[in-house]
Structures are given as C-alpha cells and as structure tokens.
Design a protein around this motif. Structure first.
Motif, PDB file in Angstrom:
ATOM      1  N   ALA A 117      51.267  56.104 122.431  1.00 51.68           N
ATOM      2  CA  ALA A 117      52.343  55.204 122.860  1.00 51.68           C
ATOM      3  C   ALA A 117      53.545  55.988 123.367  1.00 51.68           C
ATOM      4  O   ALA A 117      54.162  55.622 124.377  1.00 51.68           O
ATOM      5  N   GLU A 118      53.876  57.082 122.689  1.00 57.28           N
ATOM      6  CA  GLU A 118      55.015  57.894 123.123  1.00 57.28           C
ATOM      7  C   GLU A 118      54.731  58.569 124.459  1.00 57.28           C
ATOM      8  O   GLU A 118      55.602  58.626 125.333  1.00 57.28           O
ATOM      9  N   ARG A 119      53.511  59.054 124.645  1.00 55.16           N
ATOM     10  CA  ARG A 119      53.170  59.721 125.907  1.00 55.16           C
ATOM     11  C   ARG A 119      53.218  58.749 127.075  1.00 55.16           C
ATOM     12  O   ARG A 119      53.607  59.114 128.185  1.00 55.16           O
ATOM     13  N   LEU A 120      52.815  57.515 126.825  1.00 52.12           N
ATOM     14  CA  LEU A 120      52.799  56.501 127.879  1.00 52.12           C
ATOM     15  C   LEU A 120      54.110  55.724 127.970  1.00 52.12           C
ATOM     16  O   LEU A 120      54.243  54.821 128.788  1.00 52.12           O
ATOM     17  N   GLU A 121      55.065  56.063 127.092  1.00 50.76           N
ATOM     18  CA  GLU A 121      56.370  55.391 127.054  1.00 50.76           C
ATOM     19  C   GLU A 121      56.210  53.886 126.851  1.00 50.76           C
ATOM     20  O   GLU A 121      56.771  53.071 127.582  1.00 50.76           O
ATOM     21  N   LEU A 122      55.423  53.542 125.827  1.00 45.69           N
ATOM     22  CA  LEU A 122      55.147  52.136 125.519  1.00 45.69           C
ATOM     23  C   LEU A 122      55.804  51.754 124.204  1.00 45.69           C
ATOM     24  O   LEU A 122      55.602  52.410 123.177  1.00 45.69           O
ATOM     25  N   ASP A 123      56.575  50.690 124.228  1.00 46.03           N
ATOM     26  CA  ASP A 123      57.222  50.151 123.030  1.00 46.03           C
ATOM     27  C   ASP A 123      56.269  49.164 122.364  1.00 46.03           C
ATOM     28  O   ASP A 123      56.096  48.038 122.836  1.00 46.03           O
ATOM     29  N   LEU A 124      55.658  49.569 121.245  1.00 45.76           N
ATOM     30  CA  LEU A 124      54.700  48.709 120.550  1.00 45.76           C
ATOM     31  C   LEU A 124      55.386  47.610 119.746  1.00 45.76           C
ATOM     32  O   LEU A 124      54.711  46.716 119.222  1.00 45.76           O
ATOM     33  N   GLY A 125      56.704  47.636 119.681  1.00 51.46           N
ATOM     34  CA  GLY A 125      57.436  46.614 118.941  1.00 51.46           C
ATOM     35  C   GLY A 125      57.665  45.337 119.738  1.00 51.46           C
ATOM     36  O   GLY A 125      58.046  44.311 119.169  1.00 51.46           O
ATOM     37  N   ARG A 126      57.425  45.374 121.028  1.00 52.68           N
ATOM     38  CA  ARG A 126      57.650  44.189 121.864  1.00 52.68           C
ATOM     39  C   ARG A 126      56.425  43.283 121.860  1.00 52.68           C
ATOM     40  O   ARG A 126      55.304  43.714 121.620  1.00 52.68           O
ATOM     41  N   ARG A 127      56.660  42.006 122.166  1.00 59.40           N
ATOM     42  CA  ARG A 127      55.563  41.034 122.221  1.00 59.40           C
ATOM     43  C   ARG A 127      54.775  41.208 123.519  1.00 59.40           C
ATOM     44  O   ARG A 127      55.340  41.557 124.556  1.00 59.40           O
ATOM     45  N   PHE A 128      53.495  40.905 123.439  1.00 60.26           N
ATOM     46  CA  PHE A 128      52.612  41.104 124.589  1.00 60.26           C
ATOM     47  C   PHE A 128      53.098  40.325 125.799  1.00 60.26           C
ATOM     48  O   PHE A 128      53.093  40.838 126.918  1.00 60.26           O
ATOM     49  N   ARG A 129      53.533  39.081 125.590  1.00 63.76           N
ATOM     50  CA  ARG A 129      53.942  38.257 126.731  1.00 63.76           C
ATOM     51  C   ARG A 129      55.219  38.780 127.397  1.00 63.76           C
ATOM     52  O   ARG A 129      55.551  38.369 128.506  1.00 63.76           O
ATOM     53  N   GLU A 130      55.940  39.674 126.702  1.00 57.71           N
ATOM     54  CA  GLU A 130      57.148  40.257 127.285  1.00 57.71           C
ATOM     55  C   GLU A 130      56.847  41.504 128.112  1.00 57.71           C
ATOM     56  O   GLU A 130      57.719  42.005 128.829  1.00 57.71           O
ATOM     57  N   TYR A 131      55.634  42.012 127.996  1.00 60.82           N
ATOM     58  CA  TYR A 131      55.267  43.228 128.714  1.00 60.82           C
ATOM     59  C   TYR A 131      55.145  42.981 130.209  1.00 60.82           C
ATOM     60  O   TYR A 131      54.647  41.930 130.654  1.00 60.82           O
ATOM     61  N   SER A 132      55.577  43.963 130.978  1.00 59.32           N
ATOM     62  CA  SER A 132      55.295  43.971 132.409  1.00 59.32           C
ATOM     63  C   SER A 132      53.816  44.279 132.615  1.00 59.32           C
ATOM     64  O   SER A 132      53.101  44.646 131.668  1.00 59.32           O
ATOM     65  N   ARG A 133      53.348  44.166 133.859  1.00 58.58           N
ATOM     66  CA  ARG A 133      51.943  44.494 134.138  1.00 58.58           C
ATOM     67  C   ARG A 133      51.650  45.942 133.750  1.00 58.58           C
ATOM     68  O   ARG A 133      50.607  46.239 133.179  1.00 58.58           O
ATOM     69  N   GLY A 134      52.580  46.834 134.071  1.00 51.67           N
ATOM     70  CA  GLY A 134      52.372  48.239 133.741  1.00 51.67           C
ATOM     71  C   GLY A 134      52.275  48.480 132.246  1.00 51.67           C
ATOM     72  O   GLY A 134      51.442  49.262 131.784  1.00 51.67           O
ATOM     73  N   ASN A 135      53.122  47.808 131.466  1.00 52.29           N
ATOM     74  CA  ASN A 135      53.087  47.994 130.015  1.00 52.29           C
ATOM     75  C   ASN A 135      51.830  47.390 129.397  1.00 52.29           C
ATOM     76  O   ASN A 135      51.304  47.913 128.410  1.00 52.29           O
ATOM     77  N   LYS A 136      51.340  46.306 129.965  1.00 51.51           N
ATOM     78  CA  LYS A 136      50.060  45.751 129.490  1.00 51.51           C
ATOM     79  C   LYS A 136      48.933  46.755 129.740  1.00 51.51           C
ATOM     80  O   LYS A 136      48.033  46.930 128.901  1.00 51.51           O
ATOM     81  N   GLN A 137      48.993  47.426 130.890  1.00 45.49           N
ATOM     82  CA  GLN A 137      47.980  48.425 131.201  1.00 45.49           C
ATOM     83  C   GLN A 137      48.075  49.603 130.231  1.00 45.49           C
ATOM     84  O   GLN A 137      47.063  50.142 129.782  1.00 45.49           O
ATOM     85  N   LYS A 138      49.293  49.996 129.886  1.00 42.24           N
ATOM     86  CA  LYS A 138      49.483  51.080 128.923  1.00 42.24           C
ATOM     87  C   LYS A 138      48.898  50.705 127.566  1.00 42.24           C
ATOM     88  O   LYS A 138      48.255  51.535 126.901  1.00 42.24           O
ATOM     89  N   LEU A 139      49.115  49.467 127.144  1.00 45.71           N
ATOM     90  CA  LEU A 139      48.543  49.017 125.873  1.00 45.71           C
ATOM     91  C   LEU A 139      47.023  49.087 125.932  1.00 45.71           C
ATOM     92  O   LEU A 139      46.365  49.518 124.975  1.00 45.71           O
ATOM     93  N   GLY A 140      46.453  48.671 127.069  1.00 45.51           N
ATOM     94  CA  GLY A 140      45.001  48.758 127.226  1.00 45.51           C
ATOM     95  C   GLY A 140      44.498  50.180 127.103  1.00 45.51           C
ATOM     96  O   GLY A 140      43.441  50.434 126.506  1.00 45.51           O
ATOM     97  N   LEU A 141      45.246  51.132 127.635  1.00 44.12           N
ATOM     98  CA  LEU A 141      44.853  52.537 127.531  1.00 44.12           C
ATOM     99  C   LEU A 141      44.941  53.027 126.091  1.00 44.12           C
ATOM    100  O   LEU A 141      44.077  53.775 125.622  1.00 44.12           O
ATOM    101  N   VAL A 142      45.980  52.615 125.384  1.00 42.46           N
ATOM    102  CA  VAL A 142      46.093  52.985 123.962  1.00 42.46           C
ATOM    103  C   VAL A 142      44.884  52.464 123.195  1.00 42.46           C
ATOM    104  O   VAL A 142      44.269  53.187 122.400  1.00 42.46           O
ATOM    105  N   LEU A 143      44.506  51.213 123.445  1.00 42.15           N
ATOM    106  CA  LEU A 143      43.368  50.608 122.747  1.00 42.15           C
ATOM    107  C   LEU A 143      42.061  51.326 123.082  1.00 42.15           C
ATOM    108  O   LEU A 143      41.173  51.454 122.233  1.00 42.15           O
ATOM    109  N   ALA A 144      41.930  51.797 124.328  1.00 45.57           N
ATOM    110  CA  ALA A 144      40.698  52.472 124.742  1.00 45.57           C
ATOM    111  C   ALA A 144      40.596  53.879 124.164  1.00 45.57           C
ATOM    112  O   ALA A 144      39.516  54.322 123.760  1.00 45.57           O
ATOM    113  N   PHE A 145      41.712  54.585 124.108  1.00 48.44           N
ATOM    114  CA  PHE A 145      41.698  56.000 123.710  1.00 48.44           C
ATOM    115  C   PHE A 145      41.923  56.229 122.218  1.00 48.44           C
ATOM    116  O   PHE A 145      41.627  57.310 121.711  1.00 48.44           O
TER     117      PHE A 145
END
Length: 294
Positions: A117-145
């Motif tokens: 999350a830190e490498r991708l600059e993703l705030d895991l404290g925010r709600r999913f519906r508040e994420y931009s498209r890019g942040n949703k993609q970052k979350l997907g990468l965290v889940l995959a890796f």
C-alpha cells in the motif's frame, strides 16, 4: 517441470464469431508472458477460462497441472488474480476488503499489505466507493500480490495508474519473478509489457496469431527517415534500395521507411549532398498495429 499454464484447443464460443477458439498455449514456471490484443480480441475470456469463472465449450486448460474447470478452487489458491473489472465493495474500507479476502485465504501478512500500500501510495483507510479509478486499481494490485502467489494473472493491470505507479508495478513484477513466480499479463498496449515480459502472444478475433519472444518483437522495428538534400533527390535509387518502403518526395525532402539495416539506403544516397537526416524509431504500439493489420 510442470507448466504454469497449459491449454490445448481451449475454446469458448459465444456465437457470431465471438469468443476464444482453439487456443494452444504453454507458459513455463518463472516466465513473464504478455497476452496482447485490442479490446474484444478474447484476452479477458481467456483469463476467465483460466480462473474457472466460465466453462469452456471445448478443449482444456491447466494451472500447475490442475484442471482450470474441474479444480477451479484449487487453482485459485495458487493464483493472484486482478480482473479487468473489480467487484464493487461499496462502503467497505480498503483495509476491510483486504481483511475479508485475506480471511478467505486463511489470513494475511499485515506487514506485506502495508508495504504494498505504501509503495502504491494507497490509503487503505478510505471507503472503496470514495476511491478514484486509479486507487481501485491499486487496491486490486495489493489483493493480487499480497499473498506472494506462484502465479499472477493480471488483466490490464496498469489501467488508471499514473506513470510513477506504472513503474512501481513493473518493479513489483520483477521482484515476483525473481522470487520464482510466473506472470500472465494481458494488455492492449504493447509498450506496457516491454519492460517486464520475456514472451508475447498476440490474439486476434479469438485466435492466437503469433507467439514470439520480445527479441523477435524488437526485430519487427522499423525506422521513419526524413532526408533533406542540397540538390538533386535520388528518388529512383532510394525506391530501388532493399528494405526501403513508402518513399515520398516533396521538393528537396525525401521521406521513407527503412526495415532492417541502413546499408542499402546509405548506398543509394551516396554522392548526393545531404543537408539534414533524421531517423525516428516508432513506438512498439505502432509496430504492433502495423503487424496486427496484416
């Protein structure tokens, strides 16, 4: 050695020529394979077949020897999967999505999740519906890796990412393969796989039309050349030169495309006054489109 991915005659026929047909692929453990084609070519259908999300009309697919249709649950244990469209997690926070899916896997490595999350600059404290498209993609990468899978299957993984995060993703892929993981990466942008892949498959209208190493892809490169002459333009000699195509002359300026070596072009213009000469190598996307159109 068991192949990471092996398909024989894999087919999903949706009718009217849509789907995937007679796909034969073998991807070795530790390989990074780029699966390329425009939108609608069959990339996502292939990935859904590998993940057991849909059933094949014919043929077989295995992951580490496990049948993707019959043993789909066991396959999912081995795979880090990023779908082209993430599920909608609504009001769940990023950390809750990680905990929910991590729990299905028997637990998560909190330090690993924090690092990604830190490498991708993703705030895991925010709600999913508040994420931009890019942040949703970052979350997907965290889940995959996050669980260090043996195989990563990534469908258009850099969609929505800015250039810095794309570079971070490339490093993540490199680290995963250095640790022994295999990567199957689909894309419609050839340059996306240039930095990471060792082999590329091109799919067109649901059929594999080419399977080549990246070295072979680079051999397809050509150069666009513009030459400004100080006098007579040797148009006929240039047109006759081996490997030279698309010759056009406007005044004292000649443009052409050179495939392979420049020796023949240099010989053709020898003895003529050259005021300026510019050679431009097109992007891999241009090369891909040129090859694909054939």
């Amino acid at each position: 050695m068991t192949s990471a991915i092996l398909t024989h005659g894999l087919t999903k026929d949706y009718g009217s020529g849509h789907g995937v047909f007679d796909l034969d692929l073998e991807i070795a453990e530790g390989e990074v394979f780029g699966f390329l084609g425009p939108n609608g070519a069959g990339k996502t259908t292939t990935i859904r077949l590998l993940m057991g999300v849909i059933h094949p009309s014919a043929g077989t697919a295995t992951v580490f020897g496990l049948d993707c249709d019959r043993d789909s649950v066991a396959v999912k244990r081995e795979v880090g999967y990023l779908p082209g469209d993430l599920p909608q997690f609504g009001g769940m926070r990023g950390s809750e999505v990680v905990a929910y899916l991590g729990g299905m896997r028997g637990g998560i490595d909190a330090a690993r999740v924090k690092e990604l999350a830190e490498r991708l600059e993703l705030d895991l404290g925010r709600r999913f519906r508040e994420y931009s498209r890019g942040n949703k993609q970052k979350l997907g990468l965290v889940l995959a890796f996050m669980h260090r899978p043996r195989l990563l299957i990534l469908d258009e993984p850099t969609g929505g990412l800015d250039p810095l995060n794309q570079q971070t993703f490339h490093r993540m892929v490199g680290e995963a393969t250095a640790a022994g993981s295999t990567v199957f990466l689909s894309s419609h942008v050839l340059s996306e796989v240039e930095e990471t892949c060792s082999r590329v498959g091109i799919i067109r209208d649901g059929r594999l039309v080419s399977d080549m190493t990246m070295d072979k892809v680079h051999e397809l490169r050509f150069h666009e050349v513009v030459i400004e002459f100080g006098g007579e333009v040797p148009e006929a000699a240039v047109r006759a030169a081996a490997g030279v195509e698309d010759v056009a002359v406007e005044g004292t300026r000649l443009t052409c495309t050179v495939h392979g070596r420049f020796d023949a072009l240099i010989a053709a213009i020898s003895g003529h006054t050259v005021v300026d000469m510019v050679s431009k190598e097109p992007s891999l996307e241009s090369i891909f489109l040129s090859y694909y159109s054939k």
